[in-house]
Design a protein around this motif. Structure first.
Motif, short mmCIF file in Angstrom:
data_model
loop_
_atom_site.label_atom_id
_atom_site.label_comp_id
_atom_site.label_asym_id
_atom_site.label_seq_id
_atom_site.Cartn_x
_atom_site.Cartn_y
_atom_site.Cartn_z
N ASP A 32 0.86 -1.19 0.00
CA ASP A 32 0.00 0.00 0.00
C ASP A 32 0.89 1.23 0.00
O ASP A 32 2.05 1.18 0.43
CB ASP A 32 -0.88 0.03 1.25
N LYS A 77 -3.34 5.15 8.91
CA LYS A 77 -3.26 4.01 8.01
C LYS A 77 -2.84 2.73 8.75
O LYS A 77 -3.43 1.66 8.54
CB LYS A 77 -2.24 4.35 6.91
N ILE A 96 0.95 5.66 0.65
CA ILE A 96 0.36 6.98 0.91
C ILE A 96 1.30 7.98 0.26
O ILE A 96 2.51 7.95 0.52
CB ILE A 96 0.29 7.37 2.40
#
Lengths: 383, 383, 383, 383
Positions: B105, B123, B107
């Motif tokens: 993932d 997160k 950001i």
């Protein structure tokens, strides 16, 4: 006293003209000087490998092992690889491929021997391999594989052939194109005579066509990530994927310039001459060489078997006489041999020094050698 | 005239005392001199990273990207990774991990901004990650992430934290131990001021305990293959896995010796002072800095936004005035900015030169700058 | 291929640690680094010469000949000088003094011989001399004068004794104080192993007391003009008369540091060992040495007489084998001999190389030598 | 931190390409490489001096002062010499000739002034001189003598004209042939930008015809002893009188190669540009220059007068800011000024750094300077 003769397997004795070429305190990777040095080096690399314009040259950070691992860039999940191993660095091919989702078979020779071409032929006739990976000169024993003969026999039966030329390129006859080898690779610190820091490869069109996102390769050693950088730099355009070893490239470029001046054939003959002298000295002293037969001899590395003395003692004692040699690393011969590296900028003067120091040190350590016979044999070889 | 000032992001201007330390024509990887240089460098690396004896230092061939990829050594199939990205090199974490069977993932912050610590906290509170990977100073924009604050907020919620300190270590405050970072890494050619060729890392006990045959890592960049070599060399024993960049290590060791002499805190203060001068000059000239706010400023890289002039022209023209700068590489700002690297052996004299050349070149290229105001501001900053 | 072994009489093979010490692009003669290097070098020079605090050391630009001419600083109009000459550089004393308003007598030995101490004694008993000037090792023939014995016999009968130690200091036992020599001198490029560029002297109190405006000396080589500079620099204070060879001083200081580490006695023993090997090799090959008897042998230079081959051919041919030797310069032996310089950073490995190359080259050129016998003799000498 | 900017009067900042050219560990004075480097350097020296084939070039060990003293080679007992002195190094001509049996007259200018051409004309009209000796740029004050105008006025009235071009050759217009100067000399460490160690001269045919055994010169600096060596080496033949500074010659040859590439006119323009910037900065800061009028300004040395601060303090403080300057040495201005050397490989970046450091340091030391005005003036000069 810091003067010393380094007869190692890499890094080797480096010419000071090469070393000082790296003394650049103010040159970035986008500078024209660097781009020019890369462009020249990439072009020369093709010639060094006996490749032509259909081959793509790569100069990437790292060394021999990373160059070997970058071969994973042409493999896909489930591919079958055959490794032809004559020792530690042959086995390394297997250890590398084992980290990837590919199948690996191996044929091994006993220490001092090389896998016979007919054995490889037989194996690839039985089974279909995507890649056959070999070692031109096995650094751990100094044994040379007859690459030309092997490739002649297997070329039509396999997709790709990769040769680790780490201890051969620049010192042995290397003809990537003629032998139809798809990937020939080496490292900067061996017979090229530059500090460690770069792996060098050429890839055939067939090999290049296999670079893709589907390959099993990771990121840094994935040649797909480097190919545009290499093409741009060769054409004189700045380009970036990850930082290249700028200072080393200046040294490499200088080494290639010196090679060009010497002539590649002369360079190989010089290595042959040096290797012949080393073997004459060692045998006349009364010692055995690891490589079992003349066809297995290499121009770059000679393993020397000891009868009585301890290899560790030999390495320590020669240092005190201004000579640095390499330890033996083949597990089957642990402690029973040491290696003499003779590559790069070596000459007959290095041979006589090496043999002279060995004669004296080995005698001191109780090895049955005739002091004076080794050096005399070197002289007769060169007279 | 070959004298030039290199204000790049790596390689940077290198002190000649460092460069000449690599002039060793006769030193192999088994020599005591090399072993000593590695031992000292490994020990000093811990201090440089703000680590203690519980951390294991690594110096491996390659650079920043290979050091980043070696973090895969602590990951296993199916692990989840969160990447915190402020630009090109943050995104690189993702590109690397995407080559491995782990979930990633990310950001991202806008160019010039950094991901807020609270965003990261949020997160990792939502989902369990094996590893959070961040970038201390984003080389593509010069933006600094507040590592200490992020780690404070997430430490308890994730297994491992890795920080790319490529443009920070040696120039910014780095406290691996205090921040409880598991992997802090950098490269030789950045604020350490050595040629490119080595990646440097420290691993916490927790990170070391994850090294195993089960990791997703390949072979060359697999830290499991290097750990014994590092331990042996630190203890003064010769050891081999793949050839280390021997000559570079002598330079690294010299750089560390000079750092020790200067004092790490003094070195960081010097970088702060230099960065402050650069920004004062740029802003007084009338230009904007890529990093959007003072908290985002770094000690090592300043991105400069152009209003009219073309970035490529600027880079070419400053070369003709004896200054080499770095191109902008953030795709969102393509052609609109360039970068000033100010790390390594920089001092205020480099600042005044950089600002003076920029004033004149930018004016020539039609950028609306007040010639004389930049250099005056530098002077007032330092008076 | 640029690697070569230089067995010359100066410059000689120079250790790279020494050479790189001169890589200072930014150091002026008023810098502290330079002052420190001079201070250390002046202090060490006393020890090197076997002098004590009562002696004044000088390091001045130039070389051996300029150092010899600077001895005019202690002479006045009408003084009488006795020159003891064993060859070209003995005769040079006379040629120098002939340019000044002083009377010069000379005693000469045949090439290969040295003037007997009793001859000198006899001469100084007959006539009163202000100065007796001798040569420790005559570079043109490699003949050594027994300085200690001469000085013992003449010390009370003359005012001043000067010894040209150009080919001895750093390689032979030199005891300025014990032998009561007033001026002992050498040059940087000989057994000290530094590039050419400086003359080095120590002067006794008696010699210093003769420095005055009344001396016959000129300006640049007039030690009176340099003495305050030397005293200031030794005390760590900047001082100027004419520009000193700053970069060379850094190399000299490095060489002295290495000498200190090796130990002066060890250094002399190393030279002895090397010289012994050279002579064993030459004689076993079947050639004659210029120095006629063992007492005349020196540690630093060996003249080799040829039976058939032409000396010029020998020098050219050895170059093609990576060895550089020195031409013979004694007019009485023109074309009939060449010289091997063995000083500085030499070791037994240089000996075996030199003898090996000579065996092969001389045979090729028709000289009656037994190939293999020279190198065997070297080996036996060192076993 | 060892990086520093050296703005001294010699040695000056040296380009690393020049320095590393001296890294030759194995090259003797009879080697072809050395002979080639000397041959090229001698030929280039003629061009550098604006001389033609009728001039004989000399490169001898030592520096500026020894080159000056070697002018005695053209003098005989009883000759009359007129010295034109603008300071310390003009006076040095007199101090040198006073050591020889020749008559010496001197005309002196006040510090900051130069002797007017008409004064010299008047003097040589009154009395017949064998030699008029002048200084092109007086290193102690930075004052330039209008050589062309002086020689035009006196050429027919004197036998020989010698010009000390130590601080001019390579940075000012020098036309030995056009001005009919018989001896033009310089030293390696000044505007040529090589370490100290060699004096360089060209002699007209008239000057060469005066070399003889009857000259008053000594031995080492007697050009008669060197002339055959120079002629042989220029023709590519090995030759020996006394050992030349072999390693320095390689650096000199490299510097000449770089000069050739830059173009001599471009090099002089670069020096002009740098000097103009230095003066603009100094004057805008509010300080006075030692040279009293623009016609007296030189391209190479600027003396700066202090109002309040102590010169010794200034020199110490700038060192701590990474700048090394030269002390003032004119006794009439003792402690009241310092010197900025701006020769060799200097560029405008060195100017801005020098002025920036001076602004800050002088303010700190209480000198009334306007911080920011000096650097702004440099910028306007170059915009």
């Amino acid at each position: 006293m810091t003067r010393k003769l380094l007869m190692h397997v890499g890094p080797v004795t480096i010419d000071y003209d090469v070393l000082v070429a790296g003394l650049r305190g103010d040159t970035g990777f986008t500078s024209q000087e660097f781009i020019d040095a890369m462009s020249f080096s990439l072009k020369y690399l093709r010639r060094l490998m006996g490749a032509d314009e259909t081959y793509q040259p790569f100069i990437i950070p790292g060394g021999g092992t990373s160059a070997m691992e970058s071969v994973a860039s042409v493999l896909r999940r489930g591919d079958k690889v055959l490794v032809v191993s004559n020792g530690v660095f042959g086995d390394r091919w297997k250890a590398i491929f084992n980290r990837y989702p590919v199948a690996v078979d191996i044929i091994k020779a006993n220490p001092g021997e090389y896998v016979k071409p007919e054995e490889v032929e037989e194996k690839v006739s039985e089974e279909k391999y995507t890649l056959v990976a070999m070692t031109h000169v096995e650094t751990s024993t100094g044994v040379r594989e007859p690459i030309q003969e092997v490739t002649k026999r297997i070329r039509d039966k396999v997709d790709l052939i990769a040769v680790d030329g780490v201890s051969s390129v620049g010192a042995e006859t290397v003809k990537a194109k003629d032998y139809q080898v798809d990937i020939y690779l080496t490292a900067s610190q061996k017979a090229i005579g530059v500090p460690p820091g770069a792996g060098l490869l050429v890839l055939s069109e067939r090999a290049v066509s296999r670079l893709s996102d589907e390959s099993v390769a990771g990121y840094y050693l994935n040649l797909k990530n480097w190919i545009d950088v290499m093409r741009n730099l060769e054409e004189g355009k700045g380009s970036y994927f990850a930082t290249l070893p700028v200072h080393l490239i200046f040294m490499l470029s200088k080494a290639f310039e010196l090679m060009e001046k010497e002539g590649l054939e002369n360079r190989i003959k010089r290595h042959e001459k040096v290797a012949k002298g080393i073997r004459a000295g060692i045998e006349s002293m009364g010692l055995d060489i690891v490589a079992k037969r003349p066809e297995a001899y290499s121009n770059t590395v000679t393993g020397v078997l000891l009868k009585k003395a301890n290899a560790g003692d030999v390495l320590r004692e020669v240092i005190s006489e201004g000579l640095e040699l390499a330890p033996g690393v083949h597990p089957a011969l642990a402690g029973k041999y040491f290696r003499i590296g003779h590559m790069g900028w070596v000459n007959p003067n290095d041979v006589i020094t090496t043999i002279a120091v060995l004669e004296r040190v080995l005698k001191r350590l109780g090895e049955p050698v005739n002091v004076g016979e080794g050096v005399r044999a070197v002289q007769l070889t060169y007279s």
